[in-house]
Design a protein around this motif. Sequence first.
Motif, PDB file in Angstrom:
ATOM      1  N   ALA A   1      21.126 -21.810 -71.713  1.00 47.03           N
ATOM      2  CA  ALA A   1      20.239 -20.914 -70.953  1.00 47.03           C
ATOM      3  C   ALA A   1      20.968 -19.676 -70.453  1.00 47.03           C
ATOM      4  O   ALA A   1      20.359 -18.645 -70.183  1.00 47.03           O
ATOM      5  CB  ALA A   1      19.642 -21.672 -69.774  1.00 47.03           C
TER       6      ALA A   1
ATOM      7  N   HIS B   1      20.224  -4.098 -69.795  1.00 43.05           N
ATOM      8  CA  HIS B   1      19.498  -5.322 -69.427  1.00 43.05           C
ATOM      9  C   HIS B   1      19.851  -6.463 -70.374  1.00 43.05           C
ATOM     10  O   HIS B   1      19.994  -7.610 -69.957  1.00 43.05           O
ATOM     11  CB  HIS B   1      17.981  -5.102 -69.493  1.00 43.05           C
ATOM     12  CG  HIS B   1      17.490  -3.982 -68.632  1.00 43.05           C
ATOM     13  ND1 HIS B   1      17.210  -2.737 -69.127  1.00 43.05           N
ATOM     14  CD2 HIS B   1      17.236  -3.930 -67.314  1.00 43.05           C
ATOM     15  CE1 HIS B   1      16.802  -1.963 -68.153  1.00 43.05           C
ATOM     16  NE2 HIS B   1      16.811  -2.651 -67.030  1.00 43.05           N
TER      17      HIS B   1
ATOM     18  N   ARG C   1      16.986 -19.620 -54.595  1.00 41.81           N
ATOM     19  CA  ARG C   1      16.525 -19.233 -55.939  1.00 41.81           C
ATOM     20  C   ARG C   1      17.728 -19.243 -56.865  1.00 41.81           C
ATOM     21  O   ARG C   1      18.842 -18.918 -56.460  1.00 41.81           O
ATOM     22  CB  ARG C   1      15.950 -17.798 -55.932  1.00 41.81           C
ATOM     23  CG  ARG C   1      14.639 -17.638 -55.191  1.00 41.81           C
ATOM     24  CD  ARG C   1      13.461 -18.281 -55.895  1.00 41.81           C
ATOM     25  NE  ARG C   1      13.124 -17.648 -57.174  1.00 41.81           N
ATOM     26  CZ  ARG C   1      12.315 -16.598 -57.289  1.00 41.81           C
ATOM     27  NH1 ARG C   1      11.760 -16.061 -56.222  1.00 41.81           N
ATOM     28  NH2 ARG C   1      12.034 -16.094 -58.480  1.00 41.81           N
ATOM     29  N   PHE C   2      17.496 -19.599 -58.131  1.00 41.36           N
ATOM     30  CA  PHE C   2      18.539 -19.430 -59.142  1.00 41.36           C
ATOM     31  C   PHE C   2      18.557 -17.966 -59.555  1.00 41.36           C
ATOM     32  O   PHE C   2      17.511 -17.308 -59.630  1.00 41.36           O
ATOM     33  CB  PHE C   2      18.253 -20.301 -60.371  1.00 41.36           C
ATOM     34  CG  PHE C   2      18.388 -21.772 -60.099  1.00 41.36           C
ATOM     35  CD1 PHE C   2      19.614 -22.304 -59.732  1.00 41.36           C
ATOM     36  CD2 PHE C   2      17.300 -22.622 -60.218  1.00 41.36           C
ATOM     37  CE1 PHE C   2      19.760 -23.667 -59.467  1.00 41.36           C
ATOM     38  CE2 PHE C   2      17.431 -23.980 -59.956  1.00 41.36           C
ATOM     39  CZ  PHE C   2      18.657 -24.504 -59.580  1.00 41.36           C
TER      40      PHE C   2
ATOM     41  N   ASP D   1      10.640  -1.375 -72.738  1.00 43.51           N
ATOM     42  CA  ASP D   1       9.441  -1.808 -72.003  1.00 43.51           C
ATOM     43  C   ASP D   1       9.005  -3.227 -72.357  1.00 43.51           C
ATOM     44  O   ASP D   1       9.231  -3.711 -73.459  1.00 43.51           O
ATOM     45  CB  ASP D   1       8.271  -0.856 -72.243  1.00 43.51           C
ATOM     46  CG  ASP D   1       7.612  -0.465 -70.927  1.00 43.51           C
ATOM     47  OD1 ASP D   1       7.617  -1.295 -70.002  1.00 43.51           O
ATOM     48  OD2 ASP D   1       7.107   0.668 -70.837  1.00 43.51           O
ATOM     49  N   PHE D   2       8.337  -3.829 -71.373  1.00 41.43           N
ATOM     50  CA  PHE D   2       7.746  -5.156 -71.546  1.00 41.43           C
ATOM     51  C   PHE D   2       6.619  -5.080 -72.587  1.00 41.43           C
ATOM     52  O   PHE D   2       5.985  -4.029 -72.739  1.00 41.43           O
ATOM     53  CB  PHE D   2       7.147  -5.628 -70.222  1.00 41.43           C
ATOM     54  CG  PHE D   2       8.159  -5.941 -69.180  1.00 41.43           C
ATOM     55  CD1 PHE D   2       8.701  -7.211 -69.079  1.00 41.43           C
ATOM     56  CD2 PHE D   2       8.587  -4.968 -68.282  1.00 41.43           C
ATOM     57  CE1 PHE D   2       9.635  -7.511 -68.103  1.00 41.43           C
ATOM     58  CE2 PHE D   2       9.518  -5.257 -67.305  1.00 41.43           C
ATOM     59  CZ  PHE D   2      10.048  -6.537 -67.216  1.00 41.43           C
TER      60      PHE D   2
ATOM     61  N   LEU E   1      10.979 -15.776 -66.489  1.00 44.63           N
ATOM     62  CA  LEU E   1      10.588 -14.476 -65.945  1.00 44.63           C
ATOM     63  C   LEU E   1       9.325 -14.599 -65.098  1.00 44.63           C
ATOM     64  O   LEU E   1       8.414 -15.337 -65.458  1.00 44.63           O
ATOM     65  CB  LEU E   1      10.273 -13.619 -67.172  1.00 44.63           C
ATOM     66  CG  LEU E   1      10.341 -12.119 -67.116  1.00 44.63           C
ATOM     67  CD1 LEU E   1      11.724 -11.667 -66.714  1.00 44.63           C
ATOM     68  CD2 LEU E   1       9.991 -11.560 -68.498  1.00 44.63           C
TER      69      LEU E   1
END
Length: 327
Positions: free
Chosen positions: A75, A107, A30-31, A232-233, A119
Amino acid sequence: MSAPLPQFRLAAPRTVTEAVAAYRDHPGSRFIAGGTDLLVNMRRGIGNPTYLVDLSGIDELAEIRITDDGVTIGAGVTIAALAQNDVIVARYRALAQAAAAIAGPGHRTMGTVGGNLCLDTRCIYYNQSEWWRSANAYCLKNRGDSCHVAPQGQRCHAAFCGDVAPALLALGAEIDISGTRGTRRIFLSQLYVEDGKAHLALADGELVTAVHLPPDPPASAYAKIRTRAAIDFPLAGVAVALETSGADIVSLRLALTGTNSRPFLLAGTEAFAGRCIDDKLLNEVDRLVQKQVQPMRTTITSANYRRVAAAALARRLITTLGTAGAA
Ligand SMILES: Cc1cc2nc3c(=O)[nH]c(=O)nc-3n(C[C@H](O)[C@H](O)[C@H](O)COP(=O)(O)OP(=O)(O)OC[C@H]3O[C@@H](n4cnc5c(N)ncnc54)[C@H](O)[C@@H]3O)c2cc1C
Ligand code: SF4
């Protein structure tokens, strides 16, 4: 409760070419960029890759380049750097607002643009510890064979909850992708698929390397609703890019996140060109949003609330941008 991180090996490439080769030479890799999403999932026993290819030491990914042709964002640029960049703040306002609304300061310092665009999708039955998921017989997205949200269906409805993508979609972004077969450029909208289990149109081993934005963007803004305002998302997030001439709309682009398995551009907004922003138009936008979003019971907040809130955010942003444009 989260378990300790499982054992893994780490490659530290210095170029994109080295990163692609490291992934190719270790099947099942995985990256990892900032790790603020991936490591949380790994602690929960989701994925458990044994080999990670760390993108954080690749200088060519960490630049924001501003030219007459527009802006290129690597990126590996961090969310904090994006939110604070003078040109982004002044001209691509929706993008700066979206970046500033991501998670908490820690974050944003670690998290990257590429990680945000790629994501994982989210669901209350998935973002749980290993023991919680095993006690509930897992689910279609990971190790199980049915969906707790839509048990009759055969697809996962986990929601894409990244904040950056809708802003970039509204602003007409394209992205560069690299892999063993070389590089390609696509519209950002082509990166996403409406499937919570496989929402990225990337071949195994491909990575996003850069985002391109056109010069001279229209006025734009981003807003989201979330459970905890500090960190929060999005339960629903909306980006609007609006160009006006006097009281008339020249172009209106609106993109959404948090409601579907992919971020997406609202279809049908080209019909608003030449119209003025009034209640009739706002009602039409409201109906379009409510028809095209597909929130499911993937959060503790009701799906219908997220649907209505998305429409309300769209109305509010268009009104605010329209008023500012007319001033
Ligand atoms: C408490 C908490 C709150 C959060 N709130 C928000 C929020 O409000 N909004 C929001 O958008 N996010 C939120 N996040 C998620 C996360 O912090 C950000 O989305 C961040 O930008 C992810 O970037 P990263 O570099 O850390 O990704 P990573 O964790 O490194 O990677 C995420 C995924 O993307 C893949 N990946 C990384 N880079 C690339 C690349 N260049 N090409 C292809 N694949 C790649 C990885 O393999 C992995 O699957 C939150 C996280 C936490 C823990
Ligand atoms: S939507 Fe269904 S399959 Fe997808 S994560 Fe949630 S419970 Fe699992």
